[in-house]
Design a protein around this motif. Sequence first.
Motif: not given
Length: 298
Positions: A80-82, A101-104, A111-113, A147-149
């Motif tokens: 979760r943290d990585v 994007m929706d899946f993640i 997640w930061d939209e 990953i970044l979002a």
Amino acid sequence: MNLPTDLAISLRAVEKTYADFVLHPLDLELPTGQIMGLVGANGAGKSTIMRILMGLIRADAGEVDVCGHRLPEAQVAAKRDVGYASEDMRLYKTQTLRWHMDFIQGIFPEWDETYAAQLLKRFDLKSQQKLGGFSHGQRVKAALLLILARRPKLLLLDEPTTGLDPVARAEVLEALADVLRDESRSVLFSSHNTVDVEQLSDSISFIHKGKLVASEDKESFLSSWRRIICHGPWQDGLKDIPEVISARNNGSIIELKVRNAGDVFETRLAQMNLTVKAVEPMNLEDIFVTSVRAGDKS
Ligand SMILES: Nc1ncnc2c1ncn2[C@@H]1O[C@H](COP(=O)(O)OP(=O)(O)OP(=O)(O)O)[C@@H](O)[C@H]1O
């Protein structure tokens, strides 16, 4: 088990053996909020370290802690943290970037939209395009966006800039530099591109044939190396001096590449009838090539 989290990564005496490769007992620490570049030649063991940290493979021995989670026991919490990006990351060619994007977003509540939208713009990606139609560089940027979002505490990036054109590389490096503005986030990235590592890292870990030969803050690492030009008679014994990693001559000009050579070193050269003409810093590329060519001496 929850461990102190002032270290994003802590490896102690970690070992891994394959049929033709040994990762020698490895101690490595990445303090929270720092960016570390992992440098080494092909087959040195960089991806192996990344995969151990990500829990994709298990170390044969030693202790692995990631964001305060001990692996393999706390694997789920660690994941979760990585955020991990590597060439073998699987994206679905028949689905759009928006679908990914929706899946993640569905899996990671962090997640930061808004940030995802900024990254879409920065990376010049079309969210409605299917991944199958993306170029290599676009795929790399899409994987990084995903990953970044998520805003993970630790980013593990295996060769994040390989195969990118100079503009895409700059965009990716800027995005990584942004991540570090938040002091609670950390990055470990491996790269063959020493310019990227030199530009971005707080610290450098250098791995050679499965052995960690240096892990230091960038400035001390770079300043521990020097190129010394001297005049005088060539002597085979130069190569046996422990600080001398490489020695070459061209007529009466001798070029030495040295590591951890203190002031007494120049006295020693004088005793060998060598006159120092210039002492220059070395860049990471030069250090990297010199170390790999020197083999075990580095
Ligand atoms: N699953 C495996 N089985 C056997 N050997 C492996 C396995 N995975 C890696 N190796 C070997 O371990 C060594 C280190 O590989 P690794 O991928 O960690 O190197 P690397 O430093 O990431 O190299 P590169 O820069 O080429 O990506 C290589 O010799 C590789 O062949």
